[in-house]
Design a protein around this motif. Structure first.
Motif, short mmCIF file in Angstrom:
data_model
loop_
_atom_site.label_atom_id
_atom_site.label_comp_id
_atom_site.label_asym_id
_atom_site.label_seq_id
_atom_site.Cartn_x
_atom_site.Cartn_y
_atom_site.Cartn_z
N ALA A 1 0.85 -1.16 -0.09
CA ALA A 1 0.05 0.09 0.17
C ALA A 1 0.78 1.14 -0.11
O ALA A 1 0.55 2.05 -0.76
N VAL A 2 2.04 1.19 0.68
CA VAL A 2 3.05 2.47 0.71
C VAL A 2 3.56 2.49 -0.48
O VAL A 2 3.46 3.66 -1.04
N ASP A 3 3.87 1.51 -1.06
CA ASP A 3 4.63 1.43 -2.36
C ASP A 3 3.75 1.92 -3.67
O ASP A 3 4.14 2.53 -4.41
N THR A 4 2.55 1.59 -3.40
CA THR A 4 1.64 1.94 -4.80
C THR A 4 0.78 3.09 -4.33
O THR A 4 -0.16 3.59 -5.25
N GLY A 5 1.04 3.86 -3.16
CA GLY A 5 0.12 4.93 -2.74
C GLY A 5 -1.42 4.76 -2.43
O GLY A 5 -2.21 5.44 -2.73
N THR B 1 8.42 -7.32 13.13
CA THR B 1 8.46 -7.43 11.49
C THR B 1 9.83 -6.62 11.18
O THR B 1 9.87 -5.39 11.25
N TYR B 2 10.69 -7.34 10.48
CA TYR B 2 11.77 -6.76 10.01
C TYR B 2 11.65 -6.24 8.66
O TYR B 2 11.01 -7.22 7.62
N CYS B 3 12.29 -5.17 8.29
CA CYS B 3 12.04 -4.64 6.95
C CYS B 3 13.11 -3.79 6.52
O CYS B 3 13.98 -3.16 6.90
N ILE B 4 13.26 -3.46 5.08
CA ILE B 4 14.10 -2.81 4.28
C ILE B 4 13.25 -1.98 3.64
O ILE B 4 12.47 -2.26 2.90
N ALA B 5 13.45 -0.38 4.04
CA ALA B 5 12.71 0.48 3.04
C ALA B 5 13.65 1.43 2.34
O ALA B 5 14.42 2.03 3.01
N ARG B 6 13.35 1.40 0.86
CA ARG B 6 14.14 2.25 0.09
C ARG B 6 13.30 3.35 -0.38
O ARG B 6 12.37 3.02 -0.92
N HIS B 7 13.84 4.50 -0.25
CA HIS B 7 13.12 5.74 -0.62
C HIS B 7 13.86 6.55 -1.73
O HIS B 7 15.24 7.11 -1.43
N TYR B 8 13.46 6.53 -3.01
CA TYR B 8 14.23 7.26 -3.93
C TYR B 8 13.92 8.88 -4.39
O TYR B 8 12.59 8.94 -4.25
N LEU C 1 10.21 10.13 -4.89
CA LEU C 1 9.65 9.54 -6.34
C LEU C 1 9.02 8.27 -6.50
O LEU C 1 8.13 7.82 -7.19
N LYS C 2 9.74 7.28 -5.64
CA LYS C 2 9.20 5.96 -5.56
C LYS C 2 9.86 5.14 -4.34
O LYS C 2 11.00 5.63 -3.74
#
Length: 147
Positions: A24-28, A90-97, A68-69
């Motif tokens: 949901a975050v990645d697709t807005g 919950t473990y995550c990697i979050a990349r913000h471009y 941007l994404k």
């Protein structure tokens, strides 16, 4: 660790909630993000606390306004049943471009853990509380796949 079939089904359901949150975050998709929470659910993050479905629904738009994404990867998840629901990490990697003022395409990467509290509702498992804990960050130049 799942000791029985009910625990295993709970683990799968909770992972799906976390994966839908990331998607949901990645697709807005604010509606999809809000649908993962109880009506009074909350996200506690370094940028603020977001409580209730209206505020939660706005998280993807806020993220899209800054970057941007994004790319959120759900890695491992350790959950356990507790009175009234379940809790876990919950473990995550979050990349913000994004592009910096000089026009360079950069990635702000966060290694994070979510401290989660889940509740089983008539509509399925939902997040009641999700606290984002930043383990580390790294910003680096990236290749824009669109170029």
């Amino acid at each position: 660790m799942a000791d029985n079939q009910a625990d295993l089904l709970m683990e799968v359901a909770l992972r799906r909630v976390s994966e839908r949150y990331a998607y949901a975050v990645d697709t807005g998709d604010g509606d999809l993000l809000a649908a993962q929470f109880t009506a009074d659910g909350a996200v506690i993050a370094p940028r603020g606390t977001f409580e209730g479905l209206a505020q939660l629904r706005g998280i993807p738009a806020m993220v899209a306004g800054r970057y941007l994404k994004t790319f959120h990867a759900v890695l491992n998840q350790a959950v356990r049943p507790v009175e009234g629901g379940a809790e876990g990490e919950t473990y995550c990697i979050a990349r913000h471009y994004f592009r910096d003022p000089a026009g360079r395409y950069l990635c702000y990467e966060m290694t994070i853990r979510y401290q989660d509290r889940f509740v089983r509702t008539p509509d399925g498992w939902r997040v009641a509380r999700r606290e984002l804990v930043v383990v580390g960050t790294h910003t680096y130049e990236a290749q824009d796949a669109a170029s």
